[in-house]
Design a protein around this motif. Sequence first.
Motif, PDB file in Angstrom:
ATOM      1  N   ARG A  93       0.754  -1.272   0.109  1.00  0.00           N
ATOM      2  CA  ARG A  93      -0.105  -0.008   0.207  1.00  0.00           C
ATOM      3  C   ARG A  93       0.979   1.267   0.107  1.00  0.00           C
ATOM      4  N   ALA A  94       2.403   1.038  -0.497  1.00  0.00           N
ATOM      5  CA  ALA A  94       3.000   2.445  -0.521  1.00  0.00           C
ATOM      6  C   ALA A  94       3.300   3.101   0.795  1.00  0.00           C
ATOM      7  N   GLY A  95       3.279   2.223   1.929  1.00  0.00           N
ATOM      8  CA  GLY A  95       3.312   2.672   3.216  1.00  0.00           C
ATOM      9  C   GLY A  95       4.787   3.218   3.764  1.00  0.00           C
ATOM     10  N   PHE A  96       5.706   3.441   3.069  1.00  0.00           N
ATOM     11  CA  PHE A  96       7.018   4.076   3.129  1.00  0.00           C
ATOM     12  C   PHE A  96       7.236   5.378   2.628  1.00  0.00           C
ATOM     13  N   THR A  97       7.764   6.228   3.134  1.00  0.00           N
ATOM     14  CA  THR A  97       7.893   7.619   2.782  1.00  0.00           C
ATOM     15  C   THR A  97       9.557   7.826   2.249  1.00  0.00           C
ATOM     16  N   THR A  98       9.582   8.747   1.393  1.00  0.00           N
ATOM     17  CA  THR A  98      10.871   8.900   0.902  1.00  0.00           C
ATOM     18  C   THR A  98      11.425  10.323   0.727  1.00  0.00           C
ATOM     19  N   HIS A  99      10.637  11.231   1.400  1.00  0.00           N
ATOM     20  CA  HIS A  99      10.938  12.574   1.320  1.00  0.00           C
ATOM     21  C   HIS A  99      10.946  13.204   2.715  1.00  0.00           C
ATOM     22  N   HIS A 100      11.903  13.943   2.961  1.00  0.00           N
ATOM     23  CA  HIS A 100      12.158  14.661   4.316  1.00  0.00           C
ATOM     24  C   HIS A 100      10.966  15.791   4.359  1.00  0.00           C
ATOM     25  N   VAL A 101       9.949  15.800   5.163  1.00  0.00           N
ATOM     26  CA  VAL A 101       8.919  17.068   4.951  1.00  0.00           C
ATOM     27  C   VAL A 101       9.139  17.834   6.210  1.00  0.00           C
TER      28      VAL A 101
END
Length: 216
Positions: A93-101
Amino acid sequence: MGDIAVRALDAYLNLLEQKGAAVEVVLFRRNILRRLVQILRGQPRNRDVYRSAINALLSICPPGDRPAAMTAAREYYYFWLGDLQQLAQMNARAGFTTHHVRLPVLASFADLQQRMSDENFASFPPSLDIYLGKLYELGADDEVLAERAGLIKPLLYLLHDQAHHPDSFRTAVDAMLMHLTDSYARDSFLTISREFFYYWMTFPDAGVRHKKATLA
């Protein structure tokens, strides 16, 4: 650090790299999670221990780094447990983040609410009314609608001016969780945020829609 924890951390960071995370994102998460692993050393592997370790980690993080640290810790949890089934579900479910917000630095949920009031913030996307309207159609009473609105509006304040991207939403959810100290409120917010995510992604404000149409 124990060998299992090291391998789990390496597996998590390798996954981020495969998903295209920038070098600085991977480096930040490596450094922050090494601290978490040190806190967890010798502890039994269960949710309560992990939650206490996260609280200890956040207490030593600079305020501006806390939402990103919370995101990293949440994503690392099932690697630390070695729960392959949950990891597969998160990945599906694309549950990983790859950006620093980067989000506003706030002391508490009350501080967040006060800042919204001071700024007379009311710039809510159509997703809010559409979500609440759907709940109304399903029979939700005024108390339920007020509870949902009271938790979603601060989330939307954190998301204001952020990229309209799932990573922004997940980091804002993690930031909210840091400020909800009551376990019932935390659990309620998690349920609400999962429901609301589809509406937020599908019904953004006019500026986001125009930008997407321009790029199409």
